[in-house]
Scaffold this motif. Structure first.
Motif, mmCIF file in Angstrom:
data_model
loop_
_atom_site.group_PDB
_atom_site.id
_atom_site.type_symbol
_atom_site.label_atom_id
_atom_site.label_comp_id
_atom_site.label_asym_id
_atom_site.label_seq_id
_atom_site.Cartn_x
_atom_site.Cartn_y
_atom_site.Cartn_z
ATOM 1 N N HIS B 23 -33.461 56.414 -53.512
ATOM 2 C CA HIS B 23 -33.017 57.763 -53.186
ATOM 3 C C HIS B 23 -34.045 58.789 -53.625
ATOM 4 O O HIS B 23 -34.201 59.832 -52.990
ATOM 5 C CB HIS B 23 -31.685 58.057 -53.886
ATOM 6 C CG HIS B 23 -30.503 57.719 -53.036
ATOM 7 N ND1 HIS B 23 -29.852 58.646 -52.239
ATOM 8 C CD2 HIS B 23 -29.861 56.532 -52.830
ATOM 9 C CE1 HIS B 23 -28.842 58.049 -51.590
ATOM 10 N NE2 HIS B 23 -28.832 56.734 -51.922
ATOM 11 N N ALA B 24 -34.735 58.470 -54.714
ATOM 12 C CA ALA B 24 -35.709 59.447 -55.243
ATOM 13 C C ALA B 24 -37.030 59.382 -54.506
ATOM 14 O O ALA B 24 -37.920 60.197 -54.753
ATOM 15 C CB ALA B 24 -35.934 59.194 -56.720
ATOM 16 N N GLY B 25 -37.128 58.367 -53.587
ATOM 17 C CA GLY B 25 -38.322 58.353 -52.761
ATOM 18 C C GLY B 25 -39.376 57.356 -53.181
ATOM 19 O O GLY B 25 -40.523 57.426 -52.733
ATOM 20 N N TYR B 26 -39.030 56.451 -54.047
ATOM 21 C CA TYR B 26 -40.007 55.433 -54.460
ATOM 22 C C TYR B 26 -39.833 54.189 -53.622
ATOM 23 O O TYR B 26 -38.782 53.940 -53.059
ATOM 24 C CB TYR B 26 -39.791 55.058 -55.922
ATOM 25 C CG TYR B 26 -40.086 56.172 -56.912
ATOM 26 C CD1 TYR B 26 -39.082 57.091 -57.246
ATOM 27 C CD2 TYR B 26 -41.335 56.300 -57.492
ATOM 28 C CE1 TYR B 26 -39.350 58.110 -58.150
ATOM 29 C CE2 TYR B 26 -41.602 57.302 -58.398
ATOM 30 C CZ TYR B 26 -40.603 58.216 -58.721
ATOM 31 O OH TYR B 26 -40.865 59.217 -59.617
ATOM 32 N N LEU B 27 -40.880 53.416 -53.566
ATOM 33 C CA LEU B 27 -40.802 52.119 -52.918
ATOM 34 C C LEU B 27 -40.467 51.107 -54.000
ATOM 35 O O LEU B 27 -41.245 50.942 -54.944
ATOM 36 C CB LEU B 27 -42.149 51.798 -52.259
ATOM 37 C CG LEU B 27 -42.180 50.582 -51.356
ATOM 38 C CD1 LEU B 27 -41.225 50.756 -50.182
ATOM 39 C CD2 LEU B 27 -43.589 50.343 -50.803
ATOM 40 N N VAL B 28 -39.340 50.467 -53.906
ATOM 41 C CA VAL B 28 -38.871 49.606 -54.992
ATOM 42 C C VAL B 28 -38.941 48.145 -54.574
ATOM 43 O O VAL B 28 -38.440 47.747 -53.521
ATOM 44 C CB VAL B 28 -37.412 49.961 -55.376
ATOM 45 C CG1 VAL B 28 -36.972 49.092 -56.557
ATOM 46 C CG2 VAL B 28 -37.294 51.419 -55.733
ATOM 47 N N ASP B 29 -39.568 47.358 -55.438
ATOM 48 C CA ASP B 29 -39.619 45.916 -55.231
ATOM 49 C C ASP B 29 -38.855 45.245 -56.369
ATOM 50 O O ASP B 29 -38.835 45.744 -57.495
ATOM 51 C CB ASP B 29 -41.095 45.457 -55.197
ATOM 52 C CG ASP B 29 -41.250 44.087 -54.583
ATOM 53 O OD1 ASP B 29 -42.401 43.599 -54.538
ATOM 54 O OD2 ASP B 29 -40.236 43.487 -54.157
ATOM 55 N N ILE B 30 -38.233 44.105 -56.082
ATOM 56 C CA ILE B 30 -37.377 43.455 -57.080
ATOM 57 C C ILE B 30 -37.930 42.078 -57.430
ATOM 58 O O ILE B 30 -38.390 41.340 -56.555
ATOM 59 C CB ILE B 30 -35.944 43.234 -56.543
ATOM 60 C CG1 ILE B 30 -35.454 44.449 -55.795
ATOM 61 C CG2 ILE B 30 -35.005 42.830 -57.677
ATOM 62 C CD1 ILE B 30 -34.985 45.595 -56.645
ATOM 63 N N ALA B 31 -37.797 41.746 -58.707
ATOM 64 C CA ALA B 31 -38.033 40.362 -59.163
ATOM 65 C C ALA B 31 -36.909 40.005 -60.121
ATOM 66 O O ALA B 31 -36.529 40.802 -60.965
ATOM 67 C CB ALA B 31 -39.380 40.265 -59.855
ATOM 68 N N LYS B 32 -36.354 38.788 -59.941
ATOM 69 C CA LYS B 32 -35.134 38.444 -60.684
ATOM 70 C C LYS B 32 -35.411 37.798 -62.027
ATOM 71 O O LYS B 32 -34.501 37.648 -62.850
ATOM 72 C CB LYS B 32 -34.262 37.503 -59.843
ATOM 73 C CG LYS B 32 -33.578 38.208 -58.694
ATOM 74 C CD LYS B 32 -32.800 39.422 -59.173
ATOM 75 C CE LYS B 32 -31.543 39.693 -58.379
ATOM 76 N NZ LYS B 32 -30.771 38.560 -58.036
ATOM 77 N N ASP B 33 -36.657 37.310 -62.204
ATOM 78 C CA ASP B 33 -37.007 36.802 -63.524
ATOM 79 C C ASP B 33 -38.503 36.987 -63.783
ATOM 80 O O ASP B 33 -39.224 37.465 -62.919
ATOM 81 C CB ASP B 33 -36.605 35.332 -63.698
ATOM 82 C CG ASP B 33 -37.297 34.440 -62.675
ATOM 83 O OD1 ASP B 33 -36.646 33.567 -62.125
ATOM 84 O OD2 ASP B 33 -38.542 34.642 -62.449
ATOM 85 N N GLY B 34 -38.904 36.609 -64.925
ATOM 86 C CA GLY B 34 -40.279 36.854 -65.349
ATOM 87 C C GLY B 34 -41.292 36.177 -64.443
ATOM 88 O O GLY B 34 -42.325 36.769 -64.090
ATOM 89 N N GLN B 35 -40.930 34.933 -64.061
ATOM 90 C CA GLN B 35 -41.854 34.177 -63.224
ATOM 91 C C GLN B 35 -42.118 34.898 -61.903
ATOM 92 O O GLN B 35 -43.261 35.122 -61.505
ATOM 93 C CB GLN B 35 -41.212 32.806 -62.934
ATOM 94 C CG GLN B 35 -42.136 31.800 -62.348
ATOM 95 C CD GLN B 35 -42.642 30.863 -63.442
ATOM 96 O OE1 GLN B 35 -42.428 31.086 -64.624
ATOM 97 N NE2 GLN B 35 -43.328 29.825 -63.039
ATOM 98 N N GLU B 36 -40.982 35.231 -61.243
ATOM 99 C CA GLU B 36 -41.081 35.937 -59.976
ATOM 100 C C GLU B 36 -41.845 37.239 -60.169
ATOM 101 O O GLU B 36 -42.681 37.611 -59.340
ATOM 102 C CB GLU B 36 -39.668 36.208 -59.434
ATOM 103 C CG GLU B 36 -39.639 36.459 -57.934
ATOM 104 C CD GLU B 36 -38.229 36.860 -57.474
ATOM 105 O OE1 GLU B 36 -37.235 36.438 -58.097
ATOM 106 O OE2 GLU B 36 -38.146 37.637 -56.501
ATOM 107 N N GLY B 37 -41.529 37.842 -61.244
ATOM 108 C CA GLY B 37 -42.193 39.111 -61.548
ATOM 109 C C GLY B 37 -43.694 38.955 -61.609
ATOM 110 O O GLY B 37 -44.441 39.749 -61.028
ATOM 111 N N TRP B 38 -44.154 37.927 -62.283
ATOM 112 C CA TRP B 38 -45.587 37.727 -62.438
ATOM 113 C C TRP B 38 -46.239 37.503 -61.090
ATOM 114 O O TRP B 38 -47.310 38.034 -60.790
ATOM 115 C CB TRP B 38 -45.798 36.544 -63.375
ATOM 116 C CG TRP B 38 -47.234 36.221 -63.668
ATOM 117 C CD1 TRP B 38 -47.858 35.046 -63.447
ATOM 118 C CD2 TRP B 38 -48.220 37.095 -64.219
ATOM 119 N NE1 TRP B 38 -49.159 35.092 -63.810
ATOM 120 C CE2 TRP B 38 -49.425 36.388 -64.302
ATOM 121 C CE3 TRP B 38 -48.217 38.432 -64.622
ATOM 122 C CZ2 TRP B 38 -50.614 36.930 -64.789
ATOM 123 C CZ3 TRP B 38 -49.415 38.974 -65.116
ATOM 124 C CH2 TRP B 38 -50.591 38.225 -65.192
#
Lengths: 849, 127
Positions: B23-38
């Motif tokens: 809503h604030a205008g950012y592009l948001v990406d999701i990772a559900k755990d640390g591994q995915e995040g990395w």
């Protein structure tokens, strides 16, 4: 008196050299000059004289020649001679003789005799008949007389006509008519006239000379012939020297050999030095000499010399005398100075020398006096010091003597004591026996006590050991041994002493140190504890997979008023299990709070977003209100969860404070601001009173202070209907005090003591009726926070009319805890165990007296 | 558009923050755990990472360490989002390179937005 190196001598030498020498030199030179001049002059005069004499001699000789030639022109003589030689007439001879005697000889008194010689040289006529017939042919006057007039001197004594050394003049006699030679006329003249010449006017000359030079006695003027024999001398008769005298002198030689005349100095026939002048009769080979002995010539010079010498001598003596006396003027003052030094050396330092010569010596005398003065001063000073010292020494000596006497008495006393001691010894022996018995009893009792003590210690379920002041272990119990002394798996639960424990294992300090060395310096801590007389606690020490808690305390005895440590007590507790429990509790709370918070966050967040994004869809007031309530509930729940978490951590002592220097004024203002925008304040005021004086920065955790402030302000607002809340900051020594004052109804007394308790159970209806939004943990948490930061919190006052005042203090300086634990531990009122502070847990044994 | 990577295992939280930032205008990406995040970091590096601490496999702190150890990502902006209350740990995280930590439950979404915006502005990344 006449030292070689005295000033006098020097002065003398200087004078003499300076005055006499030049004078002397000058004089001598002068004399030399005069001598030379005199010589010259005398020489000149003699020369002139000789010259004159020569002239006279020449004149005389000319007259003799004339006379003789005159005779030779006599006709009678010529005719007579002709007749005699021709006819040999005796008559003629006689007549001629007579003629000669009577007519001729008388013409000249100096004519001693006449000889007429014939052509054979025989005397045919003469003034003396006796010589007629003599042969004169050998004589040079006969030979040369035939040629022309010829003068010569004949050196004979008492010869012809009885005279000595006659002057002989010969001339030829010629025939009157024919002009032929008839014979020779020879006149024999007496040398007396020449002598007179040489001496006659001599007187005059003498006088002349005398007039000029004074006394001239020995002027000699004489003639020397070709044989270098003196033949005419004016004083021949008186003279010692006869005509036999050889006159082989320089002028004679010069005349005879070189035909020259001379004037000068030479040695005469006697070998005496004379000044003389010579005249040379070249043809006759006569030398005329005029001589004066040098001695006499130079007599005036000698006189002058003598006079000069006397003068110089006199001058010299005068100078010596002057030198003598003037030296005195110099040496006098110097002697004075010398004497002065002697006087002063002798000891009379007050002596001063007086010299008024006005020269350098006087200056020297002034300097000398100054020096003497200084010397006197320092001497006096020294004397003074010496006197002082001497006095001091005398005092010391007296003291020494005193001590000496007292020593003597002490010695006596000691001897007495020795005697007494001996008596005592006897008595003691008796006592000893009695005492020994008592000691025996006592020892038994003590042993009993000791056993009890040991049993108690051994039964403790914590490790216990005791060290002395040298840090050597005196007592150690099995648990301590097990925990510290040997490594095994420690499979037993802590606190249970089993029979399997090796109670006989040796455990010394160095063993424990070795075991602990990697994690803990036991010795250093013990030393510190003993030295500072303070207990030390190590809350957690990880050691061989166990967590230990170590507590050490110095053993102290009070001797009079002094506190001495004689050792230390160490307790070791295995808190591994407790720690694990604690940790799990902590974990439980962390996880629990986390699990609770997550959904709560979702509720709160989403409701906020609904209000934000879908505001237009929430026009319905009831819908709007319900969403708002959900939000509010979520917020409240979150707050409760936070409080629970805080309490658990605070009670476990796990709360860490981020302490920093905090500007309270700014923090308070900020907090009030935030409260006003985010909190509900009803219609009350919330303000800060400006501090009267500058508030120093405090050492605390900003967030936590905020928490406390919010708590207090919140409480104040909750229980105030009208008016408002005022926050005040004040300085007190080492702290800053923050007061939160409200204008509420106050707090009833019975509730006041319950205020800072957990959950405040015995709440009054006033509180519960007001539907508290809080958990009841707020004040409790605030108390723990403030006390954990080193401050104090409390209800200062409460009045139903005026309201309540809560206040808390914060320290200005960082708080240092008495123990070395890393975490500031707040007091936990529930537990009986209290952590040591300010040495109240020292193991005090008690007074020795 | 500014890219934000949200590493969070709880769905509730994921949905909420995605909502907020989108809503604030950012592009948001999701990772559900640390591994995915990395993995996401390496393939598609974001401008800022919102990192939850309590996660399976690799937890937030571990991932943080990994990010900071990597030359490429050591200057990456990492904000820790957590509901844990272990203060000491969180402070350590700041020392380990996180820009800030936010206790989720204590702040409504708009506050979180504001904090993130400030961090980005400080770094010079405009929305």
């Amino acid at each position: 008196m006449f030292k070689l190196k005295s000033i006098r001598t020097k002065l003398l030498l200087v004078f003499l050299l300076g005055a006499v020498l030049p004078f002397g030199i000058f004089g001598v030179l002068n004399i030399q000059n005069s001598k030379a001049d005199l010589e010259k002059e005398i020489g000149n005069k003699l020369s002139i004289l000789a010259d004159a004499k020569e002239g006279q001699v020449f004149a005389y000789l000319d007259s003799l020649e004339g006379r003789t030639m005159d005779f030779s022109s006599d006709g009678f003589i010529r005719d007579s001679l002709k007749e005699i030689t021709g006819k040999n007439s005796q008559q003629a001879v006689r007549t001629l003789n007579e003629h000669l005697v009577k007519n001729k000889k008388v013409l000249d008194p100096t004519l001693a005799g006449i000889l007429i010689l014939d052509l054979k040289g025989k005397v045919v006529a003469s003034t003396d008949e006796r010589v007629i017939g003599d042969d004169e042919s050998a004589n040079d006057y006969f030979v040369d007389g035939q040629k022309g007039v010829f003068i010569t001197e004949v050196r004979e004594k008492g010869g012809h006509f009885g005279i000595d050394n006659p002057i002989v003049v010969a001339t030829p006699l010629t025939d009157m008519t024919t002009g032929g030679s008839l014979g020779v006329l020879v006149n024999f003249f007496d040398a007396g006239k020449i002598q007179n010449i040489l001496s006659g006017q001599f007187q005059l000359e003498k006088g002349a000379l005398i007039m000029e030079t004074g006394q001239v006695k020995t002027l000699e003027v004489y003639l020397v012939n070709r044989e270098k024999k003196m033949f005419i001398h004016p004083q021949r008769s008186e003279h010692k020297h006869t005509s036999e005298m050889l006159n082989d002198t320089a002028p004679v030689r010069l005349c005879l050999e070189n035909q020259k005349e001379m004037t000068g100095k030479y040695l005469n026939y006697n070998g005496e030095e004379v000044i003389g002048a010579s005249m040379c009769f070249v043809s006759r080979k006569w030398v005329l000499l005029a001589e004066i002995p040098i001695r006499e010539a130079f007599a005036p010079i000698v006189q002058m010399q003598t006079r000069f010498g006397v003068t110089i001598g006199g001058f010299g003596i005068l100078l010596i005398l002057i030198a003598f006396f003037s030296a005195n003027t110099l040496t006098g003052p110097i002697k004075k100075l010398h004497k002065a030094t002697e006087v002063i050396t002798a000891g009379n330092l007050g002596f001063r020398v007086e010299i008024k010569t006005g020269d350098e010596i006087e200056q020297l005398s002034h300097a000398f006096n100054e020096m003497a003065g200084k010397l006197q001063e320092s001497y006096a000073g020294l004397e003074g010091k010496v006197k002082e010292r001497t006095e001091e020494l005398a005092v010391k000596l007296a003291e020494l003597q005193k001590s000496n006497t007292s020593l003597g008495s002490t010695e006596k006393a000691m001897l007495n004591i020795l005697e007494d001691a001996r008596g005592l010894e006897e008595a003691l022996k008796v006592e000893k026996a009695g005492v020994e018995k008592k000691v025996e009893e006592r020892t038994y009792q003590l042993r009993e006590e000791q056993s009890k003590l040991k049993a108690s210690i051994d039964s403790l379920n914590v490790g216990f050991f005791l060290v002395d002041s040298a840090l050597e272990i005196m007592i150690i119990n099995p648990v301590a041994k097990r925990l510290l002394c040997y490594s095994d798996n420690h499979s037993h639960p802590v606190g249970v002493v089993t029979s399997q424990d090796n109670l006989n294992v040796q455990c010394q300090m160095q063993d424990i140190e070795k075991e602990l060395q990697e994690v803990f310096d036991l010795r250093a801590s013990l030393q510190k504890s003993i030295a500072e007389k303070k207990p030390i606690e190590i809350k957690e020490l990880e050691f061989k997979n166990r967590t230990m808690r170590i507590f050490m305390s110095p053993i102290v005895i009070i001797e009079n008023i002094e506190i001495k440590t004689i050792g230390a007590v160490v307790l070791v507790e295995d808190i591994t299990e407790a720690k694990i429990l604690e940790r799990s509790k902590d974990e439980f709370f962390s996880i629990a709070s986390h699990e609770l918070r997550t959904p709560l966050t979702a509720i709160r967040g989403n409701t906020a977003l609904i209000e934000q994004y879908y505001a237009k869809d929430l026009k319905e007031p009831e819908l709007k209100s319900m969403i708002s309530d959900i939000n509010e509930s979520a917020v409240r729940l979150i707050s409760i969860v936070n409080d629970f978490l805080d309490v658990s951590r605070l009670e476990m002592g796990k709360l860490e404070y981020k302490t920093a220097q905090i500007d309270l004024v700014a923090l308070t203002k900020n907090t009030i601001q935030e409260y006003m925008t985010t909190g509900s304040i009803k219609n009350l005021y919330v303000r800060m009173e400006e501090p009267k004086e500058p508030v120093p920065a405090v050492f605390a955790d900003a967030d936590r202070i905020k928490q406390v402030l919010i708590n207090l302000i919140g409480n104040a607002i909750k229980f105030t209907e009208k008016g408002g809340v005022t926050v005040k900051l004040e300085n007190i020594p080492d702290f800053v005090k923050i007061s939160v004052m409200d204008t509420g109804k106050g707090i009833p007394e019975e509730n006041q003591k319950l205020l800072f308790r957990r959950f405040q159970q015995a709440g009054s209806s006033l509180y519960t009726r007001d539907a508290t939004k809080g958990t009841g943990l707020g004040l409790y948490i605030s108390k723990m926070i403030i006390e954990g930061m080193g401050g104090k919190i409390g209800l200062e006052s409460s009045d139903p009319q005026k309201g309540s005042v809560f206040s808390f203090t914060l320290p200005i300086k960082p708080v240092s805890s008495p123990s070395t634990s890393q975490i500031l531990t707040p007091k936990i009122p529930q537990t009986k165990q209290s952590t040591p502070s300010n040495g109240q847990n020292l193991a005090v044994i008690g007074s020795v007296r | 558009m500014t890219k934000i990577l949200l590493v969070e295992d709880d769905d509730l939280m994921v949905r909420m923050y995605e909502r907020v930032f989108t809503h604030a205008g950012y592009l948001v990406d999701i990772a559900k755990d640390g591994q995915e995040g990395w993995g996401k970091i390496q393939n598609n590096p974001p401008d800022l990472i919102l990192l939850d601490v309590m996660m399976p496999n690799i937890n937030g702190l571990e991932l943080l360490a990994k990010i900071k150890a990597d030359q490429k990502f050591k200057d990456m902006l990492v904000v820790l989002l957590t509901n844990l209350g272990i203060q000491g740990e969180l402070d350590k995280a700041i020392k380990k390179g996180a820009v800030q930590y936010i206790i989720k439950s204590n702040h409504p979404p708009d506050e979180v937005l504001e904090m993130v915006r400030k961090i980005l502005v400080d770094r010079g990344i405009k929305q």
